[in-house]
Design an enzyme around this catalytic site. Sequence first.
Site, PDB file in Angstrom:
ATOM      1  N   SER A 249       0.854  -1.174   0.000  1.00  0.00           N
ATOM      2  CA  SER A 249       0.000   0.000   0.000  1.00  0.00           C
ATOM      3  C   SER A 249       0.887   1.220   0.000  1.00  0.00           C
ATOM      4  O   SER A 249       2.070   1.155   0.330  1.00  0.00           O
ATOM      5  CB  SER A 249      -0.921   0.017   1.218  1.00  0.00           C
ATOM      6  OG  SER A 249      -0.166   0.365   2.364  1.00  0.00           O
ATOM      7  N   LYS A 250       0.272   2.314  -0.406  1.00  0.00           N
ATOM      8  CA  LYS A 250       1.027   3.553  -0.493  1.00  0.00           C
ATOM      9  C   LYS A 250       1.560   3.917   0.894  1.00  0.00           C
ATOM     10  O   LYS A 250       2.675   4.351   1.063  1.00  0.00           O
ATOM     11  CB  LYS A 250       0.092   4.638  -1.008  1.00  0.00           C
ATOM     12  CG  LYS A 250       0.790   5.732  -1.723  1.00  0.00           C
ATOM     13  CD  LYS A 250      -0.162   6.519  -2.604  1.00  0.00           C
ATOM     14  CE  LYS A 250      -1.518   6.673  -1.965  1.00  0.00           C
ATOM     15  NZ  LYS A 250      -2.534   7.201  -2.834  1.00  0.00           N
ATOM     16  N   ARG A 251       0.680   3.684   1.879  1.00  0.00           N
ATOM     17  CA  ARG A 251       1.062   4.058   3.238  1.00  0.00           C
ATOM     18  C   ARG A 251       2.278   3.274   3.710  1.00  0.00           C
ATOM     19  O   ARG A 251       3.106   3.742   4.470  1.00  0.00           O
ATOM     20  CB  ARG A 251      -0.124   3.827   4.178  1.00  0.00           C
ATOM     21  CG  ARG A 251      -0.321   4.956   5.152  1.00  0.00           C
ATOM     22  CD  ARG A 251      -1.633   4.862   5.911  1.00  0.00           C
ATOM     23  NE  ARG A 251      -2.461   3.743   5.531  1.00  0.00           N
ATOM     24  CZ  ARG A 251      -2.711   2.694   6.307  1.00  0.00           C
ATOM     25  NH1 ARG A 251      -2.192   2.623   7.494  1.00  0.00           N
ATOM     26  NH2 ARG A 251      -3.496   1.711   5.884  1.00  0.00           N
TER      27      ARG A 251
END
Length: 478
Positions: A249-251
């Site tokens: 995920s981007k996070r």
Amino acid sequence: MTQVRTRFAPSPTGRLHVGNLRVAVFNHLFTRRHGGRFILRVEDTDVERNVEGSLEGIMEDLRWAGLDWDEGPGVEEGGRGPYRQSERGRLYREAAHRLEAEGRAYRCFCPDEGAERERDGAAEIGCPGGCRFLPATERTGRLEAGEPSVLRFATPDEVVSFRDEVRGVIAMSAKDLGDFIILRADGRPTYNFAVVVDDVGMEITHVIRGAGHLSNTPKQVLLFDALGVDRPIFAHLPTVLGPDRKKLSKRRGAPGVADFRAQGVPADAVVNYLSLLGWSPGDDREILTRDELVEAMDLGRIGASNTIFDPEKLRWVSSQHLAAMPLDEVARVVEPYLDRTRFPLRDEQIAPALDAIRTRLEALGEVNEHLAILFPTDEVLQGARDELRHDPGAPSVLLAVREALAAVDPWEADALAAAVRAAGKEVGARGKALFHPVRLALTGDRQGPDLGKVMAGLGRKRVLMLLDESAGWVNSQP
Ligand code: GLU
């Protein structure tokens, strides 16, 4: 057959990362394979999550990756837009009211709790107050009194089943979905409803997206049916995990187009690598040009099991693309990465210098590190000359090689390598006895890239000068 129409539907909440870029790649390759239309749709109804400027960033990322869209922001004409959900409010309300008029949706006056959970695919309780069965007069009265209400889909009591090209037939009891909200009290559509109205309006034939959306599909399928249109074909791509086997995920730092660009991984290599996340061309090829990918893309060969993003493998794919690229193109694309002050190369020197090192290059951003092999510091060269003093054969080798090279014209790798061998023959030196002194004199190292290419890359002036300097230094020392 009807024309293939696919869509990539990002929310403008940031730049593209490996996960959503892969979805775009599959859609694009599949669409080009069938001569269809690839649509960029902006899912921007979640106003709080929208990030200013990120749509421009996403479009730039797509353009960089060569994933051009046929309809969408910037290409509105003649299409089935608008392509931003924020501009399609009227279309959602019209479709919702049609369902209401047909008895497929109903007003619910209970507090709006479900809509927030709906996006996460969390189970919705449906209407807790029996609004579906309100007498018409009561309903009209409450509406006229201005009581807030949402519009709920009247979920039929049946088994909902659909076919996924990757996973086969999936079936569940529709009752478990509850009577989900399609229009909120303020008239905004819920996520699943907007997606379906858009897919219908944009005449999408194939929905290719991440497996995370599988849980939304039963609701969407019911909505397609209720709206009386053919369902699109669904293909849910397997989830991409990071090297640590956790969901990317981007996070959690999933790399994106900006990273690949900074590293200098060619766009074709990125597209090639991402296409292999959950798919294969059906033979043992792993390095494919874009045309070959388009030719081979087939939904039937998408796998269902999770797939792992492996940065090492991406680098390998990148190195293979760089190795196959015409040299003058490498010279062109490497330009922004090249440290011209550190390596004062004339334009015509760049291609030969790259030719010497390009088999070692995994990404364009490494170019300076590899060029440093060709252009060592004075200190390194001096160290090599000190070493050469212990090689009694070095002076004659260096002199003979210098003489042979000086006669080479044009200054090309094969002719240069041949001249070195000929000089070796003359002085009775071969193998290490021949090549080590030459390499040490030119690059300060005993090993390195192909010697002919190194000499071609360094250029006549520099090679002859370095040989002179080394020979002079070796001879002058007792
Ligand atoms: N906006 C959704 C996403 O970014 C895509 C919706 C869809 O493909 O149906 O995941």
